[in-house]
Design a protein around this motif. Structure first.
Motif, PDB file in Angstrom:
ATOM      1  N   ARG A 177       5.841  21.300   2.001  1.00  0.00           N
ATOM      2  CA  ARG A 177       5.825  20.285   0.942  1.00  0.00           C
ATOM      3  C   ARG A 177       5.443  20.955  -0.360  1.00  0.00           C
ATOM      4  O   ARG A 177       4.361  21.531  -0.495  1.00  0.00           O
TER       5      ARG A 177
ATOM      6  N   HIS B 263       5.103   2.870 -13.140  1.00  0.00           N
ATOM      7  CA  HIS B 263       4.029   3.653 -12.513  1.00  0.00           C
ATOM      8  C   HIS B 263       3.288   4.353 -13.638  1.00  0.00           C
ATOM      9  O   HIS B 263       3.914   4.783 -14.609  1.00  0.00           O
TER      10      HIS B 263
ATOM     11  N   LEU C  16       6.263  10.896 -11.915  1.00  0.00           N
ATOM     12  CA  LEU C  16       6.570  11.269 -10.529  1.00  0.00           C
ATOM     13  C   LEU C  16       7.914  12.002 -10.461  1.00  0.00           C
ATOM     14  O   LEU C  16       8.775  11.820 -11.320  1.00  0.00           O
ATOM     15  N   PRO C  17       8.081  12.807  -9.418  1.00  0.00           N
ATOM     16  CA  PRO C  17       9.341  13.545  -9.255  1.00  0.00           C
ATOM     17  C   PRO C  17      10.543  12.625  -8.971  1.00  0.00           C
ATOM     18  O   PRO C  17      10.360  11.458  -8.626  1.00  0.00           O
TER      19      PRO C  17
ATOM     20  N   VAL D  97      12.452  11.598  -4.187  1.00  0.00           N
ATOM     21  CA  VAL D  97      12.708  10.469  -3.281  1.00  0.00           C
ATOM     22  C   VAL D  97      13.982   9.716  -3.687  1.00  0.00           C
ATOM     23  O   VAL D  97      14.870   9.521  -2.846  1.00  0.00           O
TER      24      VAL D  97
ATOM     25  N   LYS E 246      11.228   2.402  -6.260  1.00  0.00           N
ATOM     26  CA  LYS E 246      10.595   3.727  -6.435  1.00  0.00           C
ATOM     27  C   LYS E 246      10.473   4.007  -7.924  1.00  0.00           C
ATOM     28  O   LYS E 246      11.374   3.708  -8.682  1.00  0.00           O
TER      29      LYS E 246
ATOM     30  N   PRO F 171       3.139   6.407  -0.780  1.00  0.00           N
ATOM     31  CA  PRO F 171       2.135   5.444  -1.225  1.00  0.00           C
ATOM     32  C   PRO F 171       2.653   4.608  -2.403  1.00  0.00           C
ATOM     33  O   PRO F 171       3.384   5.116  -3.236  1.00  0.00           O
TER      34      PRO F 171
HETATM   35  C1  AN0 Z   1       5.251  11.257  -4.446  1.00  0.00           C
HETATM   36  C2  AN0 Z   1       6.605  11.197  -5.133  1.00  0.00           C
HETATM   37  O1  AN0 Z   1       6.883  10.262  -5.850  1.00  0.00           O
HETATM   38  O2  AN0 Z   1       7.422  12.117  -4.942  1.00  0.00           O
HETATM   39  C3  AN0 Z   1       5.415  11.242  -2.940  1.00  0.00           C
HETATM   40  C4  AN0 Z   1       6.200  10.133  -2.388  1.00  0.00           C
HETATM   41  C5  AN0 Z   1       6.481  10.276  -0.937  1.00  0.00           C
HETATM   42  N1  AN0 Z   1       4.461  10.103  -4.829  1.00  0.00           N
HETATM   43  C6  AN0 Z   1       3.333  10.225  -5.527  1.00  0.00           C
HETATM   44  O3  AN0 Z   1       2.960  11.283  -5.928  1.00  0.00           O
HETATM   45  C7  AN0 Z   1       2.569   8.970  -5.790  1.00  0.00           C
END
Ligand code: AN0
Ligand code: CP
Length: 313
Positions: free
Chosen positions: A104, A170, A174-175, A178, A231, A269
């Motif tokens: 990861r 959010h 975030l990346p 997903v 997301k 999360p």
């Molecule tokens: C991560 C993301 O958005 O990639 C992991 C998700 C599975 N999420 C956060 O960092 C909240």
């Protein structure tokens, strides 16, 4: 996803393993899975461990960024800074201890080209000498997407369900991993009517959007939907930037009312009352726990294939 010859066969295998988790409990005997975490995890860590144990594997886990030596990724550098060990040795050494290595490693969200080149995963592929499993890399989260597809397959009530990927607000950047992966897997599934909705500026990279319909009108996207997949992600165009925290994009009961009694999905999360209201995530239409549960059979189906490939290599 490109390593999967037939998506639906893999989904069916995952569903079979969900019913009979110990049917292949000898397959991984005397094989070691190493799980390396450069970033936090709850589901991926536990579900992948459990999946491996169901297959009879031994598992070793390491929080590499916390407990390991700081790794140098660049070739040819004079290592006179903070980095203690080069990935060239570290990956090769871990490869001596493990038959499969899961990694990861999130996107930096600062250098788009570097992130999208998937440096960390590729260095491990190059130097570890054993197969590598993504536990969420800079641009993808395939084990999540497989679990999502399994969940949709379990719950769909139509031959061709309408699935919506919606951006939601959010507080942190975030990346895109997903949503990228989800789009990639949905586009590959023939029997899904796939729509992406997000505010302007949140367009995903073209290779992931593919032929999906994209709209800036979230309410229009929700109309008649069977699955709402929420997301947050930061901007790909203005790389890593937060362009909006508009709570008007939060998934709420009023918007769920526009759907065809849609199920609510999220990888978790999740930030309550940012991404989704309490009312929706606590409603019977929320399937986030089942979805997280499916991370086990999804990981198990993938590990089973990796073990079989090693056996017949
Ligand atoms: C991560 C993301 O958005 O990639 C992991 C998700 C599975 N999420 C956060 O960092 C909240
Ligand atoms: N969905 C998911 O990958 O969760 P974790 O980050 O907790 O592993």
């Amino acid at each position: 996803m490109k390593d999967v010859p037939n998506l639906m066969v893999l989904v069916q295998e995952a569903l079979l393993l969900k019913k009979q988790p110990f049917a292949e409990s000898q397959l991984g005997k005397n094989k070691t899975l190493g799980l390396l975490f450069f970033n936090s995890s709850l589901r991926t860590r536990l579900s992948t461990q459990k999946a491996a144990q169901n297959l009879g594997m031994n598992v070793i886990v390491m929080n590499v960024s916390q407990d390991g030596w700081a790794l140098e990724m660049e070739d040819g550098t004079v290592m006179n800074g903070d980095k203690v060990e080069h990935v060239k040795e570290a990956a090769a050494v871990i490869g001596q201890y493990c038959d499969i290595i899961g990694i990861r490693s999130f996107a930096s969200l600062t250098d788009r080209d570097k992130d999208y080149q998937e440096e960390v995963v590729h260095k491990f592929v190059q130097y570890a000498g054993v197969p590598i499993l993504s536990l969420e890399s800079a641009t993808r989260h395939p084990l999540q997407s497989l679990a999502d597809l399994v969940t949709i397959e379990e719950l769909k009530t139509k031959d061709k369900p309408k699935v919506i990927l919606t951006w939601a607000p959010h507080p942190k950047a975030l990346p895109q991993a997903v949503p990228n992966s989800f789009a990639e897997w949905m586009n590959r599934s023939e029997d899904i009517d796939f729509v992406i909705t997000h505010p302007e500026g949140y367009e995903l990279a073209e290779e992931f959007v593919g032929n999906a319909r994209v709209t800036y009108n979230q309410r229009e996207a929700f109309e008649g939907a069977d699955f709402i997949y929420a997301k947050n992600w930061s901007s790909y165009r203005d790389y890593g930037q937060i362009l909006s925290k508009d709570l008007d994009w939060t998934v709420n009961a009023e918007k769920m009312g526009l759907t065809d009694n849609a199920k609510f999905m999220h990888c978790l999360p999740v930030r309550r009352n940012m991404i989704v209201t309490d009312e929706v995530i606590d409603s019977p239409n929320s399937v986030v726990i089942q979805e997280a549960g499916n991370r086990v059979c999804a990981a198990q189906a993938v590990l089973k294939h990796m073990l079989l490939n090693m056996l017949y290599a």
